[in-house]
Each structure stands twice: as structure tokens, then as C-alpha cells.
Design a protein around this motif. Sequence first.
Motif, short mmCIF file in Angstrom:
data_model
loop_
_atom_site.label_atom_id
_atom_site.label_comp_id
_atom_site.label_asym_id
_atom_site.label_seq_id
_atom_site.Cartn_x
_atom_site.Cartn_y
_atom_site.Cartn_z
N ALA A 118 -4.37 -5.90 -0.25
CA ALA A 118 -3.44 -5.01 -0.93
C ALA A 118 -2.90 -5.65 -2.20
O ALA A 118 -2.75 -4.99 -3.24
CB ALA A 118 -2.29 -4.63 0.00
N LEU A 123 0.76 1.00 -4.12
CA LEU A 123 -0.48 1.67 -4.51
C LEU A 123 -0.37 3.19 -4.42
O LEU A 123 -0.85 3.90 -5.28
CB LEU A 123 -1.64 1.16 -3.66
CG LEU A 123 -2.22 -0.16 -4.13
CD1 LEU A 123 -3.13 -0.75 -3.09
CD2 LEU A 123 -2.97 0.04 -5.43
N LEU A 142 -9.31 -0.51 -3.14
CA LEU A 142 -8.02 0.07 -3.52
C LEU A 142 -7.97 0.31 -5.03
O LEU A 142 -7.46 1.33 -5.49
CB LEU A 142 -6.88 -0.85 -3.08
CG LEU A 142 -6.71 -0.95 -1.56
CD1 LEU A 142 -5.60 -1.93 -1.20
CD2 LEU A 142 -6.41 0.41 -0.95
N VAL A 186 -4.99 -2.60 -10.10
CA VAL A 186 -4.30 -1.46 -10.73
C VAL A 186 -3.59 -1.92 -12.00
O VAL A 186 -3.67 -1.26 -13.05
CB VAL A 186 -3.30 -0.84 -9.74
CG1 VAL A 186 -2.41 0.17 -10.44
CG2 VAL A 186 -4.04 -0.16 -8.60
N VAL A 238 0.83 -1.21 0.00
CA VAL A 238 0.00 0.00 0.00
C VAL A 238 0.86 1.25 0.00
O VAL A 238 0.73 2.12 -0.86
CB VAL A 238 -0.95 0.01 1.21
CG1 VAL A 238 -1.77 1.27 1.22
CG2 VAL A 238 -1.85 -1.20 1.18
N ALA A 277 1.42 4.32 -7.40
CA ALA A 277 0.56 4.32 -8.58
C ALA A 277 -0.39 5.51 -8.55
O ALA A 277 -0.60 6.18 -9.58
CB ALA A 277 -0.23 3.01 -8.65
N LEU A 278 -0.95 5.81 -7.36
CA LEU A 278 -1.85 6.96 -7.22
C LEU A 278 -1.13 8.26 -7.56
O LEU A 278 -1.64 9.11 -8.28
CB LEU A 278 -2.40 7.03 -5.80
CG LEU A 278 -3.60 6.16 -5.47
CD1 LEU A 278 -3.96 6.30 -4.01
CD2 LEU A 278 -4.78 6.58 -6.33
N PHE A 315 -7.77 3.98 -7.07
CA PHE A 315 -6.82 4.30 -8.14
C PHE A 315 -7.55 4.89 -9.34
O PHE A 315 -7.10 5.85 -9.95
CB PHE A 315 -6.05 3.04 -8.54
CG PHE A 315 -5.11 3.25 -9.69
CD1 PHE A 315 -3.94 3.96 -9.51
CD2 PHE A 315 -5.41 2.76 -10.94
CE1 PHE A 315 -3.08 4.18 -10.57
CE2 PHE A 315 -4.55 2.96 -12.00
CZ PHE A 315 -3.38 3.68 -11.81
#
Lengths: 93, 231
Positions: free
Chosen positions: B140, A64, B217, B147, A60, A67-68, B221
Motif C-alpha cells: 500500500a 488510495l 494499486l 500515485v 488503502v 485519490a481514486l 489509480f
Amino acid sequence: MILLGLDLLLVIVLLISAWFALTTADLLHGVVIFIAFGLLVALAWVRLQAPDVAMAEAAVGSGLTGALLLSSLSAMRRAQARAEASKKEGDVG
Amino acid sequence: MAKPDRGDDVTLNRGRGLVLGLTVALVGGLSAALLTLPANTPRLAETALSRTPESEVLNPVTAVLLNFRGYDTLLEVAVLLLAIIAIWSMARQARVWIKLPDTPVLATFVRLVLPLMVIVGGYLLWLGADLPGGAFQGGAVLGGLGVLWVAAAVWLPPAWFRRLLRPALVIGLLAFLLVAVAVMFPGGLLLAYPPEQAKNLILLVESAAVISIGVTLTLLFIGGIPTRGDA
């Protein structure tokens, strides 16, 4: 002794990467360094014997979030390009 | 938007001094508080470790998160749902598929790695009872899968897939709440699992949570409600 040395190295690299992630002028570089920083933090959690947190941090905190940040960076660039294009049109007209 | 750099820098520098001051004050205050603590304060770790066997799971982290302090985890699952609601109320529609340049390397890699990630996510969930792992780690991994899928768009799901998204978002919180309330009926307390059922209930709650966390999650995104006809 070797482990202590590696731990110290980890701490130093963490501080350096945190510094560069915040201060680098290029936002893309900043994001990439931040992702690397997140992976190093995950290593630090492993050394602190918290593998659960390490996994969450790697997935996370680093993956992630990285990526965000990358997707918001590209959204920012698109918005900026649009704004500049409309400004040019305004100058002509 | 042409060159606002200079003016911004001045305010930035002023703000930076303030932030630096606040940070130093915070770190100083926390250090001072830490130093004034008595050295041998009784800590919860030993209690938790000694009573882990009663929770029927071997991993103390899972025992604390899902059993002893299940309330915290319940609220965490709720926070994830709130985050999606907040994003959807601000950014209404968002394009889903990014479609990175279609190179053979990317396509092959994603095709190979996506099924593997499903297995790894499920395995982490299952492992969580006895070893480091659990719903958040498994979720996750599933989020990462989402993603990658969205970024590479190697396979577009059929139209009905979209209708599964909202149920998938809430199933974690819903299952958690149902279990939390259901254990009250034989005369227990909220979230007080009966010991002989604890492991099954924890597994049930975590299985539902792992789906919600993964989908949440991925949708975080994407950053908006997936547009119609776009999955």
C-alpha cells in the motif's frame, strides 16, 4: 477514564463524519470528509489493537481510495464540461 | 445534462427508503444472530496464537495470513490481478502522467519523499514477520508512492520501464502459486510449508507480492492501459 472519553469522542466524530460524507451536497467536500473518516477509522482500529488493519485502512481505505475518488471526480467534471460544450454548439447550429 | 436534478431526486428518495429498510433489516438480523450465540463459543484465536511459534514468524497476523490461512491470501492476490484485468478490458487506454502545477514545494517534497517511501515499504515488509506490517501494508505504501509519482511526474522513466509493468503485475501471484505447488512435492499438501523453511518461503512470497500490490494499486489509480510513448 480519559481513554474511555476519547474512545467515545472518536465514535461520535466517526458517526458525524460518516453522516456528512454521505449527505453533503458538494461531492468534493464529500470526498475530503471521506478521507478524514478513513483516517479516523484507522485510529479506531488502533484502539481495537489491530495495528495491521489500521495501516491498511490508512493507506488503502483512506489514501488510495481518496485519490481514486478525487480522480474520478475530475473525470466526471471533464465529461460534464464536454457534454455542456457540445450541447451549446448544438443550440447554435 | 442541463437540469435533470428534480427527477433524479424523486427516484433517489424512493431508492433511499428501500436501502434504509434493507440496512435496518440486515443490522437487525445480524444483531439477533449475535445475541443468540452462546457466550463461550470456542474461537480460533487461541489455537492460532498458541501455534504461531511453529510458523517461524513472531507476528500472529502474518502467521495466519501467510501460513495457516495462506489460501485466503493467495486468492486475495489473485483478486487484485483480476481487478486490473477487468479495468483494462473496460477502459483500454489511459493517460499516465497527471502533471499537477509544477510548484517548487510539490517537486521538492515528492523528490524527498519518494525514496523514503521505498525504504518504508521495504521495511514494513521485513517487519511483517515479527511486528505489525507485511506485504499488504508495504504494498500500500508503494502504491501511494506510485500515485504521488504519477500525479507529480517529477521524473519520467525510460521506455523499457513500460515492459516491466506486466511482469510486475503477475509476479506476486506467480511466486505464490509456485511456492504453493512446490511444497507439495516432498509429499506435502498445497501451501503446507515445511516448518524449517516456512520463514524463508513466507518472505519470498511476500517480497513478490509487495511488488505486485504496489504496481497494481498504482495502475488501478491510472485506470487503464498506459498509453504507448507515455510510459
